[in-house]
Write a protein that holds these residues in place. Structure first.
Motif, PDB file in Angstrom:
ATOM      1  N   ASN A 167       0.843  -1.195   0.000  1.00  0.00           N
ATOM      2  CA  ASN A 167       0.000   0.000   0.000  1.00  0.00           C
ATOM      3  C   ASN A 167       0.888   1.259   0.000  1.00  0.00           C
ATOM      4  O   ASN A 167       2.119   1.167  -0.146  1.00  0.00           O
ATOM      5  CB  ASN A 167      -0.978  -0.025   1.185  1.00  0.00           C
ATOM      6  CG  ASN A 167      -0.260  -0.086   2.518  1.00  0.00           C
ATOM      7  OD1 ASN A 167       0.937   0.221   2.609  1.00  0.00           O
ATOM      8  ND2 ASN A 167      -0.959  -0.463   3.561  1.00  0.00           N
ATOM      9  N   GLY A 168       0.285   2.409   0.196  1.00  0.00           N
ATOM     10  CA  GLY A 168       1.036   3.664   0.126  1.00  0.00           C
ATOM     11  C   GLY A 168       2.112   3.786   1.197  1.00  0.00           C
ATOM     12  O   GLY A 168       3.157   4.419   0.960  1.00  0.00           O
ATOM     13  N   HIS A 169       1.864   3.197   2.370  1.00  0.00           N
ATOM     14  CA  HIS A 169       2.884   3.253   3.421  1.00  0.00           C
ATOM     15  C   HIS A 169       4.200   2.659   2.933  1.00  0.00           C
ATOM     16  O   HIS A 169       5.280   3.128   3.292  1.00  0.00           O
ATOM     17  CB  HIS A 169       2.425   2.500   4.674  1.00  0.00           C
ATOM     18  CG  HIS A 169       1.497   3.286   5.554  1.00  0.00           C
ATOM     19  ND1 HIS A 169       0.199   3.555   5.189  1.00  0.00           N
ATOM     20  CD2 HIS A 169       1.691   3.871   6.763  1.00  0.00           C
ATOM     21  CE1 HIS A 169      -0.378   4.267   6.164  1.00  0.00           C
ATOM     22  NE2 HIS A 169       0.504   4.478   7.124  1.00  0.00           N
ATOM     23  N   TRP A 189       5.989   5.201   0.865  1.00  0.00           N
ATOM     24  CA  TRP A 189       6.600   6.199   1.756  1.00  0.00           C
ATOM     25  C   TRP A 189       7.961   5.703   2.236  1.00  0.00           C
ATOM     26  O   TRP A 189       8.946   6.421   2.218  1.00  0.00           O
ATOM     27  CB  TRP A 189       5.722   6.392   2.996  1.00  0.00           C
ATOM     28  CG  TRP A 189       4.630   7.414   2.933  1.00  0.00           C
ATOM     29  CD1 TRP A 189       4.396   8.338   1.951  1.00  0.00           C
ATOM     30  CD2 TRP A 189       3.621   7.621   3.937  1.00  0.00           C
ATOM     31  NE1 TRP A 189       3.304   9.102   2.282  1.00  0.00           N
ATOM     32  CE2 TRP A 189       2.812   8.690   3.493  1.00  0.00           C
ATOM     33  CE3 TRP A 189       3.318   7.018   5.155  1.00  0.00           C
ATOM     34  CZ2 TRP A 189       1.726   9.166   4.238  1.00  0.00           C
ATOM     35  CZ3 TRP A 189       2.239   7.490   5.891  1.00  0.00           C
ATOM     36  CH2 TRP A 189       1.453   8.553   5.433  1.00  0.00           C
ATOM     37  N   PHE A 210      -1.958  12.809   6.983  1.00  0.00           N
ATOM     38  CA  PHE A 210      -0.986  12.049   6.200  1.00  0.00           C
ATOM     39  C   PHE A 210       0.417  12.652   6.236  1.00  0.00           C
ATOM     40  O   PHE A 210       1.400  11.916   6.159  1.00  0.00           O
ATOM     41  CB  PHE A 210      -1.519  11.799   4.785  1.00  0.00           C
ATOM     42  CG  PHE A 210      -2.661  10.825   4.830  1.00  0.00           C
ATOM     43  CD1 PHE A 210      -2.434   9.475   5.025  1.00  0.00           C
ATOM     44  CD2 PHE A 210      -3.976  11.260   4.778  1.00  0.00           C
ATOM     45  CE1 PHE A 210      -3.476   8.567   5.142  1.00  0.00           C
ATOM     46  CE2 PHE A 210      -5.035  10.364   4.898  1.00  0.00           C
ATOM     47  CZ  PHE A 210      -4.785   9.009   5.077  1.00  0.00           C
ATOM     48  N   VAL A 229       2.990  16.441   1.136  1.00  0.00           N
ATOM     49  CA  VAL A 229       1.800  15.707   0.680  1.00  0.00           C
ATOM     50  C   VAL A 229       1.016  16.650  -0.243  1.00  0.00           C
ATOM     51  O   VAL A 229       0.578  17.715   0.192  1.00  0.00           O
ATOM     52  CB  VAL A 229       0.930  15.242   1.871  1.00  0.00           C
ATOM     53  CG1 VAL A 229      -0.310  14.501   1.362  1.00  0.00           C
ATOM     54  CG2 VAL A 229       1.739  14.346   2.816  1.00  0.00           C
ATOM     55  N   THR A 241      -2.018  16.278  -2.050  1.00  0.00           N
ATOM     56  CA  THR A 241      -3.379  16.377  -1.506  1.00  0.00           C
ATOM     57  C   THR A 241      -3.437  15.538  -0.248  1.00  0.00           C
ATOM     58  O   THR A 241      -3.222  14.328  -0.312  1.00  0.00           O
ATOM     59  CB  THR A 241      -4.427  15.837  -2.501  1.00  0.00           C
ATOM     60  OG1 THR A 241      -4.477  16.703  -3.635  1.00  0.00           O
ATOM     61  CG2 THR A 241      -5.808  15.771  -1.870  1.00  0.00           C
ATOM     62  N   THR A 254      -5.485  13.633   2.211  1.00  0.00           N
ATOM     63  CA  THR A 254      -6.816  13.046   2.112  1.00  0.00           C
ATOM     64  C   THR A 254      -7.633  13.261   3.383  1.00  0.00           C
ATOM     65  O   THR A 254      -8.852  13.095   3.376  1.00  0.00           O
ATOM     66  CB  THR A 254      -6.673  11.543   1.796  1.00  0.00           C
ATOM     67  OG1 THR A 254      -5.596  11.406   0.871  1.00  0.00           O
ATOM     68  CG2 THR A 254      -7.911  10.973   1.165  1.00  0.00           C
ATOM     69  N   ASP A 273       4.147  13.207  -2.031  1.00  0.00           N
ATOM     70  CA  ASP A 273       3.138  12.147  -1.923  1.00  0.00           C
ATOM     71  C   ASP A 273       1.978  12.542  -2.832  1.00  0.00           C
ATOM     72  O   ASP A 273       1.274  13.525  -2.556  1.00  0.00           O
ATOM     73  CB  ASP A 273       2.702  12.045  -0.452  1.00  0.00           C
ATOM     74  CG  ASP A 273       1.482  11.152  -0.228  1.00  0.00           C
ATOM     75  OD1 ASP A 273       0.735  10.909  -1.174  1.00  0.00           O
ATOM     76  OD2 ASP A 273       1.280  10.732   0.932  1.00  0.00           O
ATOM     77  N   ILE A 279      -0.393  10.325  -3.602  1.00  0.00           N
ATOM     78  CA  ILE A 279      -1.316   9.183  -3.461  1.00  0.00           C
ATOM     79  C   ILE A 279      -2.759   9.586  -3.763  1.00  0.00           C
ATOM     80  O   ILE A 279      -3.489   8.862  -4.440  1.00  0.00           O
ATOM     81  CB  ILE A 279      -1.143   8.539  -2.065  1.00  0.00           C
ATOM     82  CG1 ILE A 279       0.221   7.824  -2.016  1.00  0.00           C
ATOM     83  CG2 ILE A 279      -2.280   7.572  -1.734  1.00  0.00           C
ATOM     84  CD1 ILE A 279       0.611   7.224  -0.673  1.00  0.00           C
ATOM     85  N   ALA A 280      -3.172  10.767  -3.295  1.00  0.00           N
ATOM     86  CA  ALA A 280      -4.559  11.196  -3.535  1.00  0.00           C
ATOM     87  C   ALA A 280      -4.677  12.172  -4.698  1.00  0.00           C
ATOM     88  O   ALA A 280      -5.778  12.535  -5.087  1.00  0.00           O
ATOM     89  CB  ALA A 280      -5.125  11.837  -2.273  1.00  0.00           C
ATOM     90  N   GLN A 291      -4.925   2.702  -5.520  1.00  0.00           N
ATOM     91  CA  GLN A 291      -6.351   2.547  -5.173  1.00  0.00           C
ATOM     92  C   GLN A 291      -7.163   3.833  -5.184  1.00  0.00           C
ATOM     93  O   GLN A 291      -8.270   3.847  -4.671  1.00  0.00           O
ATOM     94  CB  GLN A 291      -6.473   1.869  -3.802  1.00  0.00           C
ATOM     95  CG  GLN A 291      -6.158   2.737  -2.585  1.00  0.00           C
ATOM     96  CD  GLN A 291      -4.692   2.718  -2.167  1.00  0.00           C
ATOM     97  OE1 GLN A 291      -3.837   2.404  -2.974  1.00  0.00           O
ATOM     98  NE2 GLN A 291      -4.384   3.081  -0.933  1.00  0.00           N
ATOM     99  N   LYS A 292      -6.610   4.893  -5.778  1.00  0.00           N
ATOM    100  CA  LYS A 292      -7.388   6.149  -5.790  1.00  0.00           C
ATOM    101  C   LYS A 292      -7.624   6.583  -7.233  1.00  0.00           C
ATOM    102  O   LYS A 292      -8.434   5.980  -7.909  1.00  0.00           O
ATOM    103  CB  LYS A 292      -6.675   7.193  -4.942  1.00  0.00           C
ATOM    104  CG  LYS A 292      -6.551   6.700  -3.484  1.00  0.00           C
ATOM    105  CD  LYS A 292      -6.111   7.785  -2.561  1.00  0.00           C
ATOM    106  CE  LYS A 292      -5.590   7.234  -1.266  1.00  0.00           C
ATOM    107  NZ  LYS A 292      -6.515   7.355  -0.149  1.00  0.00           N
TER     108      LYS A 292
HETATM  109  C1  LIG Z   1      -2.284  11.199   0.896  1.00  0.00           C
HETATM  110  C2  LIG Z   1      -2.105   9.821   1.433  1.00  0.00           C
HETATM  111  N1  LIG Z   1      -0.866   9.402   1.756  1.00  0.00           N
HETATM  112  C3  LIG Z   1      -0.653   8.171   2.232  1.00  0.00           C
HETATM  113  C4  LIG Z   1      -1.674   7.283   2.425  1.00  0.00           C
HETATM  114  C5  LIG Z   1      -1.390   5.926   2.955  1.00  0.00           C
HETATM  115  O1  LIG Z   1      -1.675   4.998   1.950  1.00  0.00           O
HETATM  116  P1  LIG Z   1      -2.081   3.493   2.304  1.00  0.00           P
HETATM  117  O2  LIG Z   1      -3.319   3.548   3.139  1.00  0.00           O
HETATM  118  O3  LIG Z   1      -2.305   2.878   0.957  1.00  0.00           O
HETATM  119  O4  LIG Z   1      -0.936   2.899   3.030  1.00  0.00           O
HETATM  120  C6  LIG Z   1      -2.980   7.664   2.101  1.00  0.00           C
HETATM  121  C7  LIG Z   1      -4.109   6.752   2.301  1.00  0.00           C
HETATM  122  O5  LIG Z   1      -5.248   7.075   2.189  1.00  0.00           O
HETATM  123  C8  LIG Z   1      -3.189   8.965   1.596  1.00  0.00           C
HETATM  124  O6  LIG Z   1      -4.421   9.371   1.278  1.00  0.00           O
END
Ligand SMILES: Cc1ncc(COP(=O)(O)O)c(C=O)c1O
Length: 394
Positions: A65-67, A70, A92, A141, A143, A145, A172, A174-175, A197-198
């Motif tokens: 996942n996103g972690h 990171w 985040f 970051v 966006t 979330t 980041d 991710i969003a 997943q976004k």
């Molecule tokens: C901006 C942002 N960074 C990091 C994460 C962490 O990602 P993950 O939940 O896939 O580990 C999220 C998860 O929603 C996120 O929205």
């Protein structure tokens, strides 16, 4: 439960709705991992992912996942005792900062009220104060979330350049990736972090880092422990090492389809669609807010995110009851407030595979739930969303 009458709406800001095309692409037997069919497919998707980041750098794939991404970004570039600067944006930025510290990196965290984007002036000042260049990276970051605030990347790059500071800029996305304009190379970002997943519309389970030459060069001498995440072995002669073991074959089938869909829509088209849906959501909230119980978390309209909206509620509103009614009676999943906003906010995801009828359905369901629960709200929210969408089309 509503599960057997009509579609359920997944209006959370990740995971998001998965297009039928992607589901179908994934629904096939796995391939031989060492065979050329998978290798060709995988290399092609690696190449095309660069287009999503708008980079000539390298993109690395992880079954995480996103972690994980990171951690990959940090462990590939930093050494024990290094310092990073993390401008606050919401839950985040706090999470990434905490992760850095858990790896043995010092984090200077710039507090922020979660209602406004990063102040470039503050970043510049901190970097100017760091005369010995102890800060090795700025972790931003794009966006957040939790707060649904998008910060200005070129402004942060400018702040770093004005301070003449050599730290890496890590973002980041991710969003924000696909939901919002993003130009890694043009904006001078050294490392991008993303997850599937976004905006990418995939089921959770894959993440990415994109790194330019500068970041990979710095990474040659980085001394934080790394093995699975290691950029240096992920571009080896033998394709097996690109995944540090067995790759997520069926996820790659899905990702191929997802990238095709995104490139068919175009990145500009996808960002415009997300903007349209976000504007409609904000129009509804503007009306609902007229009763004084509900308001946008973002205080500046231009900073409000394209892919997610965070809505603050006062004490008269029980967010859990709202979420429960929406979930159980209408089959609509919305997000709750994260961290400091737990119980004080709810979030509407309008990212990924989402269009006008979906956002209208979600907003109308929320307005209906307000009525069922006797929540005081201004009238005409859904109609305001309709007007907003109509204006965007004409
Ligand atoms: C901006 C942002 N960074 C990091 C994460 C962490 O990602 P993950 O939940 O896939 O580990 C999220 C998860 O929603 C996120 O929205």
């Amino acid at each position: 439960m509503n599960a057997h009458r009509g579609w359920n709406f997944l209006m959370t800001p990740g995971p998001t709705n998965i297009p039928e095309r992607i589901q179908a692409a994934m629904n096939r037997p796995a391939l031989e991992y060492a065979g050329s069919e998978f290798e060709d497919l995988s290399k092609g998707v690696h190449e095309d992912m660069k287009k999503l980041f708008r980079t000539e750098g390298e993109v690395f794939f992880y079954s995480s996942n996103g972690h994980g991404a990171w951690e990959a970004a940090l462990s590939n570039t930093l050494s024990p005792g290094d310092t990073v600067l993390v401008p606050g944006t919401g839950q985040f930025s706090m999470g990434w900062s905490a992760l850095a510290e858990s790896l043995g990196v010092k984090s200077i965290y710039l507090e922020n009220d979660w209602r406004n984007s990063i102040d470039p002036g503050e970043v510049e000042q901190k970097l100017r104060e760091d005369r010995g260049h102890k800060i090795k990276a700025v972790l931003m970051v794009h966006t957040d979330t939790a707060s649904a605030i998008t910060s200005d990347i070129p402004a942060i790059r400018k702040a770093m350049d004005s301070a003449k500071h050599p730290a890496l800029l890590m973002v980041d996305t991710i969003a924000s990736l696909v939901t919002t304009e993003y130009r890694m190379d043009e904006w001078g970002v050294d490392v991008s972090i993303a997850a599937c997943q976004k905006g990418i519309m995939m089921p959770p389970g894959m993440s990415f880092t994109a790194a330019n030459d500068k970041a990979r060069k710095v990474g040659e001498n980085a001394r934080l422990g790394r093995n699975y995440w290691d950029w240096r072995t992920r571009r080896g002669e033998i394709h097996y090492t690109w995944y540090c073991g067995t790759g997520p074959i069926n996820m790659i089938f899905g990702l191929r389809e997802a990238v095709d869909m995104i490139l068919e829509e175009t990145l500009e088209g996808a960002a415009t669609r997300h903007q349209r849906l976000a504007d409609a959501t904000r129009a509804a909230i503007g009306k609902w807010g007229e009763a004084g119980t509900i308001e946008m978390n973002a205080q500046v309209q231009e900073q409000a995110a394209n892919g997610v909206t965070t809505i603050l509620v006062d004490d008269s509103i029980d967010v859990n009851a709202l979420q429960k009614l929406l979930r159980e009676d209408f089959g609509v999943a919305i997000g709750h407030g994260l961290g400091a906003l737990d119980g004080k906010a709810f979030r509407i995801g309008h990212m990924g595979y989402c269009n006008e009828p979906m956002i209208l359905g979600a907003l109308a369901s929320i307005e209906t739930a307000f009525k069922v629960l006797g929540i005081a709200h201004g009238q005409g929210g859904v109609m305001a969303a309709v007007e907003s969408l109509a204006a965007a089309k004409s």
